[in-house]
Scaffold this motif. Sequence first.
Motif, short mmCIF file in Angstrom:
data_model
loop_
_atom_site.label_atom_id
_atom_site.label_comp_id
_atom_site.label_asym_id
_atom_site.label_seq_id
_atom_site.Cartn_x
_atom_site.Cartn_y
_atom_site.Cartn_z
N GLY A 7 0.80 -1.31 -0.10
CA GLY A 7 0.13 -0.02 -0.04
C GLY A 7 0.92 1.41 0.00
N SER A 8 0.38 2.23 -0.75
CA SER A 8 1.17 3.42 -0.88
C SER A 8 0.26 4.68 -1.11
N ARG A 9 0.67 5.88 -0.50
CA ARG A 9 -0.13 6.94 -0.81
C ARG A 9 0.28 7.20 -2.18
N ILE A 43 -3.31 4.33 -2.10
CA ILE A 43 -4.64 4.42 -1.31
C ILE A 43 -4.40 5.99 -1.06
N THR A 45 -5.21 9.03 1.60
CA THR A 45 -5.50 9.27 3.06
C THR A 45 -6.04 10.50 3.28
N ILE A 68 -4.59 3.29 5.15
CA ILE A 68 -3.40 2.33 4.94
C ILE A 68 -3.51 1.18 5.75
N ALA A 80 3.25 -1.73 3.96
CA ALA A 80 3.48 -0.40 3.39
C ALA A 80 4.68 0.22 3.82
N HIS A 82 6.22 3.76 5.24
CA HIS A 82 5.85 5.02 5.56
C HIS A 82 7.03 5.83 5.86
#
Length: 320
Positions: A7-9, A43, A45, A68, A80, A82
């Motif tokens: 998962g990633s921004r 994703i 946020t 996430i 993920a 971060h």
Amino acid sequence: MRTIVVGSRQSALALTQTGQVIDDLKKLCQEHGFEFEFEVKKIVTKGDRILDVTLSKVGGKGLFVKEIEQAMLAGEIDMAVHSMKDMPSILPDGLTNGAVPRRVDPRDCLITLDGKGIDDLPQGARVGTSSLRRSSQLKAYRPDLELEPVRGNIDSRLKKLETEGFQAILLAAAGLYRMGWEDRITSYIPADICLPAVGQGALGIECREDDEELLKLLALYNDKESEMAVAAERRFLGVLNGGCQVPIGAHAILVKAPEEHTLAGQNVIQLTGMVGSPEGDVILKETLLGLDPVKLGEEVAGKLIERGAEKILEQVKEID
């Protein structure tokens, strides 16, 4: 072959960091016989959706990780990447930080159009920053500066320097390094002027704590020195119960204890912690040495609490 969904921004920095970590993990898979493939899932946020107000008004840490983490707990993603400074000091039940890769430069930096450093900026210069921590410490060092909020990703903030009349903006050097934009840095802000955010320059690789297969790979990726330094900083933050909305800074490094210290000659962690008022009229700092990162974080926080840190933090929360 197992596919690890990461998962990633959606920001360029988040995707770049995630891509760099995946490249590193692929090499480790080849070297150690792990049969993993990697797939990125973007994703959005809360912190990405709300760009018209300062971080301090939106809420605390977790702004850039909550959705996430929910996807990870639901099994939609497996891990993920971060920025460690975005991660809350306590993770949700069922999740763990599987690795802290080697940390890059944790300092803040100044970007100007005319090459002026922090001491050379003219009286009353407009300086953009999204961080209460930065503005508090810069107001203490240069009370004449006009510190103004500037939100958005790194690229948009750099553009605002040119389009919105700022003389300078403050950013984390690490983000510029990871984007390959270090040539934009005019000068670095020494830590004795502006202590970095907790975990700044470090990444955290979060996954489910029962994912033993993935955790074995991440253990190979972990940098012990970076992990210990970040653990001390994060425990310091946790004791003070601080987030993005309060002026708290910390920086830990590994050093050899001086002769006059009780731990003389040993390799120890040196942690400096800071709590400041929003206007920079009060800046509390404490530096201690220790062997246990968690205990050291608690001790530095305790020293600042004795000196009135909690009172400052309560006042900040009332203002918010």
